[in-house]
Design an enzyme around this catalytic site. Structure first.
Site, PDB file in Angstrom:
ATOM      1  N   GLY A  18      72.225  44.156  19.002  1.00 27.79           N
ATOM      2  CA  GLY A  18      71.975  43.692  20.361  1.00 27.79           C
ATOM      3  C   GLY A  18      72.188  42.204  20.484  1.00 27.79           C
ATOM      4  CG  HIS A  19      74.456  39.024  22.395  1.00 26.09           C
ATOM      5  ND1 HIS A  19      75.631  39.136  21.701  1.00 26.09           N
ATOM      6  CD2 HIS A  19      74.257  37.703  22.567  1.00 26.09           C
ATOM      7  CE1 HIS A  19      76.147  37.949  21.472  1.00 26.09           C
ATOM      8  NE2 HIS A  19      75.323  37.066  21.985  1.00 26.09           N
ATOM      9  CE1 TYR A  22      65.584  32.508  20.497  1.00 24.47           C
ATOM     10  CE2 TYR A  22      65.108  32.624  22.844  1.00 24.47           C
ATOM     11  CZ  TYR A  22      64.693  32.736  21.530  1.00 24.47           C
ATOM     12  OH  TYR A  22      63.398  33.077  21.248  1.00 24.47           O
ATOM     13  CG  ASP A 138      59.640  38.849  29.213  1.00 24.16           C
ATOM     14  OD1 ASP A 138      59.616  39.416  30.326  1.00 24.16           O
ATOM     15  OD2 ASP A 138      60.693  38.551  28.632  1.00 24.16           O
TER      16      ASP A 138
END
EC number: 2.7.11.1
Length: 898
Positions: A18-19, A22, A138
């Site tokens: 995954g990405h 940052y 979050d």
């Protein structure tokens, strides 16, 4: 945690998982223990410093180190951290089950058993996190992973905050304005995702343990309903829904539980969690005692942390293989990410690929382009990070495009020389409204224009040319070279029977399938729809891909014009001309009800769909024909029907929006600039007419000067010839100048000595009756300014004065046929400048509104310009000082004023 020093050479890096905002996450094997599988998060130092992410990396490291001291099954464990010259490395637990959101998208909704089981695990994990003084801030399905057995593991602590002062100062922020509630220490920084943000963060800019509980309530609702409870058209609408508790189970809405029965206990639980006031929101301990969890033994940790596939005797492989083969990276429509920014320059990544199912960071997603967001203004107002990054910074930026393979660097929306291109486009749309075009005309141009003009040109030709025609002729005299070359290049590619429309941005062959809106029809089908979301679109494409492609019927020629109008013509492959000639209007890009979605749309591979939705009207599925299909069309027909096939459709849509915005800015600038259009409108007192002016030549009169702000007229004593000056003429009379007897009489075109008296009727009869001079008139030494209209307006006279002060009076040239050589006239005027000129204050005003010729002013720059220069501005700088709460209140305030 072990103290043994590790390095990247101790691991074998496998595929990318995954990405993140940052970082990039890879699957990795330990070389010394190949049976141990990890997930290694690689953070580029260069990117972290450039994007100011050092704070979040430090927070994540310190928080996970603290939580790793007492391992919990519901928390991703941090094993090692190390770095090299280019990257930081976090060695974490490997979660083969992927994200919880992916599972939810596959299943649609969770049944009551799974909902209760997942919620119990989240409660136990949150209780462990809060017991260490940590607020996640979050929490959402994307940040919850699944292990092989189906246990939940909370991850991504980059936005976490802690009330433990032993951690970094950046990790903990204390609020002195605490209200003494049960979470008496709160954080006052804006993080999170729009649809899970708590109301106390929006209203009071505070975030505590209750904020995580609020996000838990949103997730429980999403487990049951398949989507978050609060979803607006943009971030502001979403925030308004949150603070108003505007969701289907809210206090102001009637719950319809007849169609799909829902456990009333889970509804009651969500209603007690989603409460505006933190003091009235139930705590985790109270949630555990809720009747919905009456059968849960909170002391039996083994049963709570049993995996869902473990408890049902199913393996991860069986569960995933049994699900329909539907892309799992499809995002909910209109779900906007607030904090994440795509990573761009991580050195270790060989192939950029977005993190699966990450909001705004996925390659297989429907990307929402709601025009009313403005792409930059709507998100900037809310302090969101992704929208501040231009789409041109990286080809894989998903704020504009989702499929990076579809767009090479040559097809990026705004190339490096986009500023000059924008200027050219703006000139093509409105060439007569750009003030920087005026100073281009210099002495050499004027001096050369006089000898080429013969003095005995018949004046009757000017009266026979209409005003509209003469204006366009004058315009082409200045810009003809570039326009002619451009037209030649474009028409060369077309069939001889067709002429190109310069107002077309792009035109090409496509397949279009339209679905009308019907309120009483099914949610979404091939015949009608009354609801749109990612699951419905995914299901429709998966089941009816060939029908949507429409490949067996006929092609359409889709046309996008610079005005923003989108239309198409049917082109029957058999050659039926009746349908081919009929144009169908679709929508205008400026329409606020128009949305654009990108469903795996790739122009290189000719796959996927570009979806346009006109709210409660129609949906169009646009796809590209294969190269084999195009090969069946005659070559000449393809050449004559395709325009600008080097630029992709998505870029053209954004360019059309940009052109429309530029035109709006030019309209704004025209209201404050000194062009002839603004001053040609009658005002009170009215300007002196052309027919009356010859009677006042030689007499001292009071001319009318315009204020720069609103174009009003003020009586001010000026030179008598200023009000009657042609563009770029000498604003003085020979009778009023010192030493006028020795000055050539042709210095003013309408003030002639007795030697030229015989030519006065001939010249004036050709000019006075007309409102617009012809091309012949301009070639007689008078070069047009701005939009090449007659010089009777005061706006042009003011600009003439500006030019004379800035460039010197030598830039003006006479136009009379009896003029002596220009060099003599110019040389004579230098020692005797016009007396009124130093008193004029227009150059200061012009500097305020003019811009360099190579720069296009955006709407935001225009508004900032006026905000900074307006002493009576209503902008409250104290309100919009920091955080989402301030931005939300500021936008609310501006909305009420509207």
């Amino acid at each position: 945690m072990t103290s043994r020093k590790r390095s990247p050479h101790d691991f074998i890096f496998k595929e990318e998982l995954g990405h993140g905002s940052y970082s990039t996450v890879f699957k990795a094997l330990d070389k010394k223990s190949p049976n141990k599988i990890y997930a290694i998060k690689v953070c580029s130092k260069k990117h972290i410093i450039k994007e100011a992410k050092v704070k979040y990396v430090t927070i994540e490291k310190n928080t996970m180190n603290l939580l790793a001291q007492k391992h919990h099954a519901g928390i991703i464990k941090l094993y090692y951290t190390f770095h090299d010259e280019e990257n930081l490395y976090f060695v974490l637990d490997f979660a083969p089950g992927g994200e919880l959101l992916s599972l939810l998208h596959k299943m649609g909704t969770f049944n009551d058993i799974w909902t209760r089981h997942f919620t119990a695990q989240l409660i136990d994990a949150l209780e462990f996190i809060h017991s260490h003084g940590i607020i996640h801030r979050d929490l959402k399905p994307e940040n919850v992973l699944l292990d092989r057995d189906g246990r939940l593991m909370i991850t991504d602590f980059g936005a976490a905050a802690t009330i433990d002062p032993s951690l970094s100062g950046d990790s903990a922020k204390f609020n002195s304005d605490s209200n003494g509630s049960k979470d008496n220490q709160n954080c006052a920084s804006f993080v999170g995702t729009a649809e899970y943000v708590s109301p106390e963060l929006l209203l009071y800019n505070q975030c505590g343990y209750g904020s995580d509980i609020w996000a838990l309530g949103c997730m429980i609702y999403q487990f049951v309903q398949g989507q978050p409870p609060f979803r607006g058209e943009n971030e502001l609408k979403t925030f308004e829904k949150i603070v108003a508790l505007d969701y289907p189970w809210g206090p102001n809405n009637r719950i319809n539980n007849s169609t799909s029965p829902i456990n009333p206990l889970v509804i009651n639980l969500v209603q007690k969690i989603l409460v505006i006031e933190v003091n009235e929101r139930i705590s985790l301990e109270q949630i555990k005692r809720h009747p919905y969890f009456s059968k849960v033994d909170w002391n039996d940790k083994i049963k709570i942390w049993r995996g869902i596939w473990q408890s049902q005797g199913q393996s991860l492989q069986q569960t995933t293989l049994g699900l329909p083969n539907i892309p799992q990276n499809i995002l909910p429509t209109r779900q906007l990410h607030v904090i994440d920014t795509p990573a761009r320059s991580i050195q270790i990544t060989k192939q950029k690929r977005k993190k699966p199912t990450k909001i705004s960071n996925t390659t297989s997603s429907i990307v929402v382009w709601r025009k009313r967001l403005g792409i930059s203004t709507g998100k900037d107002d809310l302090g969101t990070v992704p929208s501040t990054t231009p789409a041109v910074t990286a080809p894989n930026d998903t704020n504009v495009l989702t499929n990076t393979a579809a767009h090479s660097t040559a097809n990026i929306a705004l190339p490096p020389n986009s500023q000059s291109n924008q200027v050219k486009r703006a000139q093509l749309v409105a060439p007569n409204r750009i003030p920087p075009k005026v100073p281009v005309i210099n002495d050499n141009v004027r001096n050369k224009s006089i000898p080429r003009t013969k003095p005995n040109v018949p004046p009757l030709q000017t009266s026979s040319i209409p005003q509209k025609l003469s204006t366009s002729s004058a315009s082409s005299a200045l810009s003809a070279p570039s326009t002619e070359i451009r037209n030649q290049d474009l028409t060369h590619t077309l069939d001889g029977r067709n002429s190109i429309d310069i107002h077309v941005l792009k035109q090409d062959y496509v397949f279009i399938y339209g679905i009308p809106y019907e309120h009483e029809g099914p949610a979404m089908s091939l015949n009608s729809y009354n609801k749109i979301d990612n699951d419905l679109i995914t299901s429709l494409v998966a089941q009816h891909k060939e029908e949507l492609k429409n490949s067996e019927s006929f092609l359409q020629v889709l046309t996008l014009k610079k005005s923003g109008m989108l239309s198409y013509k049917n082109t029957v492959m058999e050659g039926n001309d009746d349908q081919e000639n009929k144009e169908h209007q679709m929508a205008n890009i400026e329409d606020t009800d128009l949305s654009m979605y990108d469903f795996e749309f790739n122009e290189l591979t000719r796959k996927g769909f570009l979806i346009l939705e006109k709210y409660k009207n129609r949906i169009w599925f646009i796809s590209l024909p294969s190269y084999s299909t195009l090969s069946k069309i005659p070559f000449n027909a393809v050449k004559s029907s395709t325009i600008n096939n080097n630029e992709n459709w998505v870029d053209c849509f954004f360019r059309a929006r940009q052109l429309l915005e530029e035109k709006q800015i030019l309209d704004k600038i025209s209201n404050v600039s000194f062009d002839s259009k603004a001053s040609s409108e009658p005002s009170s007192p009215p300007p002196i007419s052309r027919k009356e002016r010859p009677l006042s030549i030689g007499n001292n009169v009071t001319t009318l000067s315009y204020t720069a702000k609103n174009g009003s007229q003020n009586n001010a004593p000026q030179n008598d010839n200023v009000g009657e000056e042609k563009p770029f003429r000498i604003p003085s009379s020979t009778k009023d100048r010192p030493g006028a007897n020795s000055t050539p009489s042709s210095r003013h075109p309408r003030v002639l000595s007795s030697n030229n008296a015989g030519e006065t009727p001939k010249k004036m009869n050709g000019r006075l009756p007309n409102s617009a001079p012809s091309t012949n008139t301009y070639t007689n030494g008078s070069v047009p300014a701005f939009n090449h209209r007659p010089s009777t307006n005061v706006g042009n006279n003011k600009h003439n004065i500006l030019t004379s002060k800035k460039q010197g009076s030598s830039v003006f040239s006479p136009s009379s046929s009896t003029t002596k050589p220009q060099i003599k006239t110019t040389g004579y005027r230098q020692p005797t400048p016009s007396p009124p000129l130093p008193q004029m204050e227009f150059p200061t005003t012009r500097e305020k509104y003019s811009a360099p010729s190579n720069m296009v002013i955006s709407s935001s720059r225009y508004e900032v310009l006026h905000t900074l220069n307006n002493s009576q501005t209503n902008f409250d700088r104290e309100i919009a000082s920091r955080g989402a709460s301030a931005a939300f209140r500021s936008l609310q305030k501006s909305k009420k004023k509207k």
